[in-house]
Structures are given as C-alpha cells and as structure tokens.
Motif scaffolding. Structure first.
Motif, PDB file in Angstrom:
ATOM      1  N   TYR A 193      64.084 -18.833  30.799  1.00  0.00           N
ATOM      2  CA  TYR A 193      62.771 -19.440  30.522  1.00  0.00           C
ATOM      3  C   TYR A 193      62.195 -20.143  31.741  1.00  0.00           C
ATOM      4  CZ  TYR A 193      64.193 -18.451  25.774  1.00  0.00           C
ATOM      5  OH  TYR A 193      64.610 -17.803  24.641  1.00  0.00           O
ATOM      6  N   LEU A 194      63.070 -20.542  32.650  1.00  0.00           N
ATOM      7  CA  LEU A 194      62.602 -21.261  33.850  1.00  0.00           C
ATOM      8  C   LEU A 194      62.086 -20.308  34.925  1.00  0.00           C
ATOM      9  CD1 LEU A 194      65.463 -23.938  34.203  1.00  0.00           C
ATOM     10  CD2 LEU A 194      63.113 -24.357  33.447  1.00  0.00           C
ATOM     11  N   LYS A 195      62.526 -19.050  34.821  1.00  0.00           N
ATOM     12  CA  LYS A 195      62.090 -18.068  35.820  1.00  0.00           C
ATOM     13  C   LYS A 195      60.585 -17.857  35.751  1.00  0.00           C
ATOM     14  CE  LYS A 195      66.139 -15.053  35.690  1.00  0.00           C
ATOM     15  NZ  LYS A 195      66.618 -13.756  35.182  1.00  0.00           N
ATOM     16  N   LYS A 196      60.004 -17.450  36.882  1.00  0.00           N
ATOM     17  CA  LYS A 196      58.591 -17.054  36.883  1.00  0.00           C
ATOM     18  C   LYS A 196      58.391 -15.980  35.825  1.00  0.00           C
ATOM     19  CE  LYS A 196      57.469 -17.766  41.702  1.00  0.00           C
ATOM     20  NZ  LYS A 196      57.518 -17.186  43.033  1.00  0.00           N
ATOM     21  N   GLY A 197      57.326 -16.093  35.063  1.00  0.00           N
ATOM     22  CA  GLY A 197      57.070 -15.084  34.038  1.00  0.00           C
ATOM     23  C   GLY A 197      57.947 -15.249  32.811  1.00  0.00           C
ATOM     24  N   GLY A 198      58.775 -16.308  32.769  1.00  0.00           N
ATOM     25  CA  GLY A 198      59.546 -16.612  31.560  1.00  0.00           C
ATOM     26  C   GLY A 198      58.570 -16.876  30.425  1.00  0.00           C
ATOM     27  N   GLN A 199      59.030 -16.754  29.198  1.00  0.00           N
ATOM     28  CA  GLN A 199      58.130 -16.844  28.039  1.00  0.00           C
ATOM     29  C   GLN A 199      57.117 -17.993  28.157  1.00  0.00           C
ATOM     30  OE1 GLN A 199      60.120 -16.483  24.262  1.00  0.00           O
ATOM     31  NE2 GLN A 199      58.479 -17.559  23.204  1.00  0.00           N
ATOM     32  N   GLY A 200      55.860 -17.651  28.003  1.00  0.00           N
ATOM     33  CA  GLY A 200      54.790 -18.649  27.991  1.00  0.00           C
ATOM     34  C   GLY A 200      54.419 -19.195  29.357  1.00  0.00           C
ATOM     35  N   LYS A 201      55.076 -18.686  30.416  1.00  0.00           N
ATOM     36  CA  LYS A 201      54.838 -19.306  31.725  1.00  0.00           C
ATOM     37  C   LYS A 201      53.903 -18.486  32.592  1.00  0.00           C
ATOM     38  CE  LYS A 201      58.336 -21.120  33.949  1.00  0.00           C
ATOM     39  NZ  LYS A 201      57.818 -22.472  34.139  1.00  0.00           N
ATOM     40  N   ASP A 202      53.222 -19.232  33.443  1.00  0.00           N
ATOM     41  CA  ASP A 202      52.397 -18.635  34.480  1.00  0.00           C
ATOM     42  C   ASP A 202      53.308 -17.744  35.346  1.00  0.00           C
ATOM     43  OD1 ASP A 202      51.146 -18.244  36.905  1.00  0.00           O
ATOM     44  OD2 ASP A 202      50.247 -20.241  36.981  1.00  0.00           O
ATOM     45  N   ALA A 224      57.486 -21.011  38.873  1.00  0.00           N
ATOM     46  CA  ALA A 224      58.847 -21.133  38.359  1.00  0.00           C
ATOM     47  C   ALA A 224      59.082 -22.558  37.862  1.00  0.00           C
ATOM     48  CB  ALA A 224      59.840 -20.800  39.464  1.00  0.00           C
ATOM     49  N   GLY A 225      60.098 -22.716  37.024  1.00  0.00           N
ATOM     50  CA  GLY A 225      60.468 -24.044  36.563  1.00  0.00           C
ATOM     51  C   GLY A 225      61.402 -24.721  37.553  1.00  0.00           C
TER      52      GLY A 225
END
Ligand code: COA
Length: 299
Positions: free
Chosen positions: A138-147, A151-152
């Motif tokens: 989820y922290l990766k770029k493009g992880g669910q709901g993320k720009d 990255a997180g």
C-alpha cells in the motif's frame, strides 16, 4: 478544524495523508497521532487495549481529526495484516506508517528470562518488521488509492540506549539496535526500489509517557536532570515535531537516518571535575611538563 497553532509547521503539511500509528493511543504515539491529525492527516491508531484506543479516538475526534482505533498486537502477523487492511477499507489508502508500539521494563540480565528478552524483541523489532512487511504494497507508488507518483514512508520509533550500554536495558537495547538496522536496510532497499523513505526517531525521556514512568521513577528525576546537557526532559510535542519534519516534504531528502531527539542526553556524562578546577589543573600539568622539558603527552 484542529488547531496546530503551537506548531512551526503549516496546518496543511500532511493534508490528505493517511497515517497508521502503532502504539498511537498513548504516550509518544498519541502525541504523533494528535499532531499528524492537526496538520491534516487522517489517523488510524493501533493498540492492544480497547479502552485506551477509544479514549484516544474520542480525544482526536473532539479536535476535528479523522481517527479510528484498531485493536491488535504487532507480534501477530494476522493482526498486522488485518489492521493495515482495515485502514485501507476505512480511509482508502495508506501514506505513512509509524511504528511506535514498544515494550519495556527494567530488569538486570540475571533476572531476565530468555522469554522476557524475546518478548521485547518480538514487540519492538519483529513487530516493526511485520508492520512494514504488511504495509509495503500500500505504501508503494500506485498502491491502492494512491497517487501513482507519490510513495509512502515509514517512521520507526527507536531509542538511544544501545549507542553505549544502558543498565537494566539489555533486552530493549538489543531490540532497538535491530530497529535501527531495519530502518537502514529498508531505506536502502525500499528507497531504491520503491522511493519509500524509511527513517527513525530516537527519543530521550519524554514527559507523560509510559516509558518515562516505567524507566525513570520520580525519585530519580533530579539526578538524571543534573547530567543532561539541556537540563530538562522532553515533551511529546518534541517528538511529534521531528515526526512531522520527517513525514512532510521538509524531509524529502532524508532517508535511513534515526534522528536523536533527547536534548543531548546520550552524550551526557557526570562532570567529574568541577569547572572552576579545570583551568588550574590543566595549567598546572602544562607548567610541570615545560619544567621537565617533556611534551604534555609524555606525562
Ligand atoms: N522483569 C523481568 N521480566 C519480566 C518483567 C519484568 N518487569 N515483565 C515481564 N517479564 C517477562 C515475564 O516474566 C515473561 O517471561 P517468562 O515467561 O520467562 O516468565 C515475559 O517477560 C513476558 O511477560 P508477559 O507479561 O507475559 O508479556 P506481555 O506480552 O503481557 O507484556 C511487556 C509485554 C512485558 C513488554 C509489558 O511490559 C507491556 O505490555 N508493555 C507495553 C507497554 C510498554 O512497555 N510501554 C513502554 C514503552 S517504552
């Protein structure tokens, strides 16, 4: 709206971010939850005690912060996975993981069973790794709901006990040494592969925390303060501001460091020679060396 008037950071430095904070219901973790929320983040706090979580969430919500409390033990991989998933279900994404859950008590090695030693490593070191492991996708770029371009990041709460050696803290020193090592390894590997920054904070004694209550009994307080470079204990605010720096864009080039926020305590030593005696003593040694024609180093 939550107020962050006591902070040097702008109110919106974490606007739109979602943070999951283990141990976020009390002590340092609660300070981070509060200030992250006051600076625009939605916060999920994880802990083992329902009542502590409920009280913390009520307090955060009363300040206008979006908050949920999720019961779980970082020692259990299924709890870690469930808490991460629930955070995603509730807030839609995850931007910041703070590993604040920790266990501690004073014990001399001869009174500490291998299971007592293992318990603290399980919470602090393995628990930190487990949470990072479960949060990665989820922290990766493009992880669910993320720009897709953002990255997180991860913050690990550590300590300074293991920089030298600390009495009655063999278990925690070993555990936090491992946490610092995890911070550096993940900063290298996940920084390179996924652009995820991984940093730590090593707090000193902080007022209003279980750590201070457990490790520094009231009667020891003045003794400790005597040796401290800044002659005072810290506040939860001090750790929260360091966390805000590392979690916001202010820290965008900081990766793999553990920031010490302890007023210089780990550097402190008792002053064996009073200041007024130093000049006289030192001069006397030099005068003596000149008199016998020796460099000071030969004396
Ligand atoms: N001195 C020596 N050994 C101790 C101890 C103490 N004060 N407290 C616990 N232990 C040992 C136990 O004896 C046991 O070992 P054993 O099975 O060989 O007897 C082992 O540690 C596990 O204890 P237990 O009470 O079952 O663990 P727990 O999971 O319920 O609690 C702790 C974990 C011990 C870390 C507990 O202090 C805790 O939950 N702490 C969280 C909060 C905290 O410490 N915050 C401060 C952060 S700085």
């Amino acid at each position: 709206m939550a107020s962050s008037s006591s902070s040097p950071f702008k109110d919106d430095v974490l606007k739109g971010k979602v943070a999951l904070i283990t141990g976020g219901g009390s002590g340092i973790g609660f300070g981070i939850s509060t200030h992250f929320g006051a600076h625009g983040a939605a916060v999920a706090i994880m802990g083992r005690r329902r009542q502590v979580l409920d009280d913390a969430v009520a307090d955060l919500r009363s300040k206008g912060i979006l908050a949920i409390g999720l019961e779980g033990d970082v020692r259990k991989q299924e709890d870690a996975a469930r808490v991460v998933e629930t955070t995603i279900k509730h807030f839609g994404k995850l931007d910041i993981l703070v590993n604040g859950a920790a266990g501690n008590f004073l014990s001399s090695p001869e009174d500490l069973s291998p299971n007592g030693f293992r318990t603290v490593l399980d919470i602090d070191s393995v628990g930190t790794y487990t949470m990072c492991h479960e949060a990665l996708k989820y922290l990766k770029k493009g992880g669910q709901g993320k720009d897709p371009s953002a990255a997180g990041l991860i913050l690990n709460i550590s300590a300074t006990l293991h920089y030298t050696a600390s009495w009655y803290q063999i278990h925690v020193s070993a555990a936090k040494a491992a946490v610092d090592s995890i911070t550096r390894s993940l900063a290298l590997e996940w920084g390179t592969d996924y652009d995820i920054r991984v940093n730590g904070i090593a707090p000193g004694p902080i007022e209003g925390t279980p750590g201070l209550r457990k490790l520094n009994p009231e009667e020891m307080k003045s003794k400790i303060q005597e040796y401290m470079p800044l002659y005072k204990t810290g506040e939860r605010w001090d750790i929260a501001m360091a966390a805000l720096y590392l979690a916001s864009d202010a820290g965008k080039y900081v990766n793999g460091t553990t920031m010490v926020v302890d007023g210089g305590l780990w550097l402190s030593r008792p002053r064996h020679i009073p200041k007024q005696d130093v000049k006289a003593l030192s001069r006397a040694v030099e005068t003596k060396s000149r008199a016998v024609g020796l460099p000071t180093s030969k004396l």
